[in-house]
Design a protein around this motif. Structure first.
Motif, PDB file in Angstrom:
ATOM      1  N   GLN A  30       0.833  -1.187  -0.039  1.00  0.00           N
ATOM      2  CA  GLN A  30      -0.111  -0.034  -0.075  1.00  0.00           C
ATOM      3  C   GLN A  30       0.713   1.276   0.021  1.00  0.00           C
ATOM      4  O   GLN A  30       2.039   1.046   0.564  1.00  0.00           O
ATOM      5  N   ARG A  31       0.392   2.558  -0.448  1.00  0.00           N
ATOM      6  CA  ARG A  31       1.176   3.650  -0.540  1.00  0.00           C
ATOM      7  C   ARG A  31       0.214   4.677   0.299  1.00  0.00           C
ATOM      8  O   ARG A  31      -0.973   4.505   0.097  1.00  0.00           O
ATOM      9  N   GLY A  32       0.835   5.163   1.351  1.00  0.00           N
ATOM     10  CA  GLY A  32       0.172   6.191   1.870  1.00  0.00           C
ATOM     11  C   GLY A  32       0.620   7.641   1.795  1.00  0.00           C
ATOM     12  O   GLY A  32       1.685   7.857   1.334  1.00  0.00           O
ATOM     13  N   PHE A  33      -0.383   8.736   1.760  1.00  0.00           N
ATOM     14  CA  PHE A  33      -0.135   9.837   1.464  1.00  0.00           C
ATOM     15  C   PHE A  33      -1.261  10.875   2.129  1.00  0.00           C
ATOM     16  O   PHE A  33      -2.097  10.468   2.768  1.00  0.00           O
ATOM     17  N   CYS A  34      -0.937  11.936   2.487  1.00  0.00           N
ATOM     18  CA  CYS A  34      -1.752  13.052   3.262  1.00  0.00           C
ATOM     19  C   CYS A  34      -2.923  13.219   2.112  1.00  0.00           C
ATOM     20  O   CYS A  34      -2.684  13.838   1.207  1.00  0.00           O
ATOM     21  N   ALA A  35      -4.057  13.242   2.946  1.00  0.00           N
ATOM     22  CA  ALA A  35      -5.181  13.228   2.086  1.00  0.00           C
ATOM     23  C   ALA A  35      -5.551  15.012   1.869  1.00  0.00           C
ATOM     24  O   ALA A  35      -6.186  15.447   0.988  1.00  0.00           O
ATOM     25  N   ARG A  36      -4.621  15.637   2.656  1.00  0.00           N
ATOM     26  CA  ARG A  36      -5.032  17.318   2.597  1.00  0.00           C
ATOM     27  C   ARG A  36      -4.160  17.773   1.631  1.00  0.00           C
ATOM     28  O   ARG A  36      -4.499  18.744   0.764  1.00  0.00           O
ATOM     29  N   CYS A  37      -2.645  17.611   1.704  1.00  0.00           N
ATOM     30  CA  CYS A  37      -1.865  18.150   0.840  1.00  0.00           C
ATOM     31  C   CYS A  37      -1.129  17.221  -0.151  1.00  0.00           C
ATOM     32  O   CYS A  37      -0.522  17.764  -1.243  1.00  0.00           O
ATOM     33  N   GLY A  38      -1.249  15.896  -0.150  1.00  0.00           N
ATOM     34  CA  GLY A  38      -0.914  15.020  -1.265  1.00  0.00           C
ATOM     35  C   GLY A  38       0.657  14.532  -0.935  1.00  0.00           C
ATOM     36  O   GLY A  38       1.009  13.635  -1.874  1.00  0.00           O
TER      37      GLY A  38
END
Length: 143
Positions: free
Chosen positions: A72-80
């Motif tokens: 899985q890849r995780g990223f900030c949902a607000r700023c990407g």
């Protein structure tokens, strides 16, 4: 306990909504040239193996993307901001090297999916290099 092989790395996303602490970040940078990493990061993914001891604050802002059967890849949902690549089996985290501060004493040590690397860039450092088939065989050997 920090050793010469690891360090405590802390980082945050661009907007500050997510903070990440890796207590045992490796000092060897791995470069992945696969098409998925290049599409995700805009170039090769340069990451540190941080094992499973990763603390995330602001987890409600972390979005997960199932990018393969094994990760899985995780990223900030607000700023990407790209936060991590996480193995499904074992839960090991690979964190982009630029996310962690301080990232001193690290060096480029290996490159994977070198057979997928486009011709428009090369790294000058001598590293271990593995093709996609070699990477898949190494994963299969761990099962």
């Amino acid at each position: 306990m920090e050793t010469d092989a690891t360090f405590r790395g802390e980082g945050r996303c661009l907007c500050g909504a997510v903070r990440l602490t890796a207590t045992k970040a490796g000092r060897h940078v791995d470069a992945c040239h696969c098409a998925t990493c290049r599409r995700w990061s805009g170039g090769p993914l340069l990451a540190l193996d941080c094992g499973t001891d990763v603390r995330i604050e602001g987890g409600e802002h972390v979005a997960l993307y199932d990018s393969s059967e094994w990760a899985q890849r995780g990223f900030c949902a607000r700023c990407g901001t790209h936060l991590f690549f996480r193995m499904r089996e074992g839960g090991g985290y690979f964190v982009p090297v630029g996310l962690l501060e301080p990232a001193e004493g690290v060096r480029l040590a290996s490159q994977i999916f070198v057979d997928s690397k486009p011709a428009y860039y090369n790294f000058a450092e001598a590293t271990t290099m593995m093709t996609g088939a070699e990477v898949m065989a190494a994963f299969a050997a761990k099962d």
